[in-house]
Design a protein around this motif. Sequence first.
Motif, PDB file in Angstrom:
ATOM      1  N   ARG A 211      39.370 -45.213  -5.852  1.00 41.27           N
ATOM      2  CA  ARG A 211      39.361 -45.868  -4.929  1.00 41.27           C
ATOM      3  C   ARG A 211      40.269 -45.468  -4.197  1.00 41.27           C
ATOM      4  NH1 ARG A 211      39.720 -52.079  -2.615  1.00 41.27           N
ATOM      5  NH2 ARG A 211      41.368 -51.621  -3.687  1.00 41.27           N
ATOM      6  N   THR A 212      41.564 -45.703  -5.236  1.00 42.14           N
ATOM      7  CA  THR A 212      43.456 -45.704  -4.292  1.00 42.14           C
ATOM      8  C   THR A 212      43.439 -43.840  -4.385  1.00 42.14           C
ATOM      9  OG1 THR A 212      43.317 -48.043  -6.223  1.00 42.14           O
ATOM     10  CG2 THR A 212      45.240 -46.302  -5.586  1.00 42.14           C
ATOM     11  N   ILE A 213      43.067 -42.787  -5.258  1.00 45.31           N
ATOM     12  CA  ILE A 213      42.845 -42.044  -4.645  1.00 45.31           C
ATOM     13  C   ILE A 213      42.555 -41.128  -3.854  1.00 45.31           C
ATOM     14  CG2 ILE A 213      42.591 -39.307  -5.841  1.00 45.31           C
ATOM     15  CD1 ILE A 213      42.619 -40.417  -8.608  1.00 45.31           C
ATOM     16  N   ALA A 214      40.822 -41.813  -3.577  1.00 45.30           N
ATOM     17  CA  ALA A 214      40.088 -41.627  -2.034  1.00 45.30           C
ATOM     18  C   ALA A 214      41.062 -42.182  -1.350  1.00 45.30           C
ATOM     19  CB  ALA A 214      39.518 -41.963  -2.108  1.00 45.30           C
ATOM     20  N   VAL A 215      41.830 -43.269  -1.193  1.00 47.55           N
ATOM     21  CA  VAL A 215      42.621 -43.264   0.249  1.00 47.55           C
ATOM     22  C   VAL A 215      44.009 -42.901   0.957  1.00 47.55           C
ATOM     23  CG1 VAL A 215      43.606 -45.851   1.685  1.00 47.55           C
ATOM     24  CG2 VAL A 215      41.468 -45.638  -0.155  1.00 47.55           C
ATOM     25  N   ARG A 216      45.075 -43.068   0.229  1.00 45.36           N
ATOM     26  CA  ARG A 216      45.703 -41.815  -0.110  1.00 45.36           C
ATOM     27  C   ARG A 216      45.730 -41.139  -0.367  1.00 45.36           C
ATOM     28  NH1 ARG A 216      50.361 -44.979  -3.529  1.00 45.36           N
ATOM     29  NH2 ARG A 216      49.506 -46.966  -3.448  1.00 45.36           N
ATOM     30  N   THR A 217      44.467 -39.832  -0.253  1.00 46.33           N
ATOM     31  CA  THR A 217      44.271 -38.239  -0.620  1.00 46.33           C
ATOM     32  C   THR A 217      44.330 -38.195   1.166  1.00 46.33           C
ATOM     33  OG1 THR A 217      43.720 -37.883  -2.174  1.00 46.33           O
ATOM     34  CG2 THR A 217      42.832 -36.082  -0.749  1.00 46.33           C
ATOM     35  N   CYS A 218      43.459 -39.594   1.887  1.00 44.00           N
ATOM     36  CA  CYS A 218      43.044 -39.262   3.052  1.00 44.00           C
ATOM     37  C   CYS A 218      44.501 -39.175   3.908  1.00 44.00           C
ATOM     38  CB  CYS A 218      41.807 -40.600   3.568  1.00 44.00           C
ATOM     39  SG  CYS A 218      40.351 -39.533   2.540  1.00 44.00           S
ATOM     40  N   LEU A 219      44.575 -40.700   3.759  1.00 44.32           N
ATOM     41  CA  LEU A 219      45.871 -41.210   4.865  1.00 44.32           C
ATOM     42  C   LEU A 219      47.449 -39.604   4.096  1.00 44.32           C
ATOM     43  CD1 LEU A 219      46.370 -44.581   3.349  1.00 44.32           C
ATOM     44  CD2 LEU A 219      46.048 -43.888   5.402  1.00 44.32           C
ATOM     45  N   ASP A 220      47.466 -39.905   3.132  1.00 50.98           N
ATOM     46  CA  ASP A 220      47.765 -37.731   3.550  1.00 50.98           C
ATOM     47  C   ASP A 220      47.268 -36.488   4.299  1.00 50.98           C
ATOM     48  OD1 ASP A 220      49.398 -38.922   1.438  1.00 50.98           O
ATOM     49  OD2 ASP A 220      48.923 -37.769   0.004  1.00 50.98           O
ATOM     50  N   LYS A 221      46.575 -36.618   4.448  1.00 54.25           N
ATOM     51  CA  LYS A 221      45.070 -35.779   5.045  1.00 54.25           C
ATOM     52  C   LYS A 221      45.816 -36.350   6.752  1.00 54.25           C
ATOM     53  CE  LYS A 221      42.124 -32.540   5.820  1.00 54.25           C
ATOM     54  NZ  LYS A 221      42.105 -31.753   5.134  1.00 54.25           N
ATOM     55  N   MET A 222      45.500 -37.208   6.805  1.00 57.61           N
ATOM     56  CA  MET A 222      46.012 -37.550   8.401  1.00 57.61           C
ATOM     57  C   MET A 222      47.874 -37.420   8.662  1.00 57.61           C
ATOM     58  SD  MET A 222      43.643 -41.302   8.294  1.00 57.61           S
ATOM     59  CE  MET A 222      43.973 -42.078   9.942  1.00 57.61           C
TER      60      MET A 222
END
Length: 194
Positions: A89-100
């Motif tokens: 989940r941590t990897i997923a959230v941070r990846t999404c935030l980077d994408k945004m």
Amino acid sequence: MGTDLKSGSLSFIPADLDDLMLIQGCLKNDRKAQFQLYKNYFAFVSGICLRYLRVEQEARESTNDIFLKVFTRISQFNPSKGSFSTWLRTIAVRTCLDKMKLNSFSHFYASLDEETDLFSIPSVEYIELRDMLNLLNDLPPRQLAIFNMFVVEGYSHEEIGDILNISSGNSRWYLNDAKQKLKKIFIQNGHAIK
């Protein structure tokens, strides 16, 4: 009881044995283990991506990026520090935030007192999940991200502040703003607020 991934010895680590066996297979680049781990967590990761990124194509791309990161960094997972799903989940959230690219919004900085009183999330009539996701899509990116991180993912305002490089007071302000906008969106879309 769990397995120490590096030594293969048994230890008292609270973790799902099936996940640990799959992780051990992934450490050996076993394609079947990788596929099964992907299959087991695809809905979990894609759900996170859809909540943050809103656009199905971007969410799909990010889901694949996240699994690529997971498979290339699987040796960094430490079951004594938490569950695999938390690490994922941590990897997923941070990846999404980077994408945004939320860091590009840093000039939208509001100075607020840490004791800002927040309104509670409105109680609404029963609403389908897909309708709820569509309503959330009307939020601006920063408010959507903070709403997701606080309400859905369970991050504290201090953690959100650290991740987004804003103060915890600003995180509270953005969350409050998101809640106020959601109230208006609910009302505009004909949903009753109690």
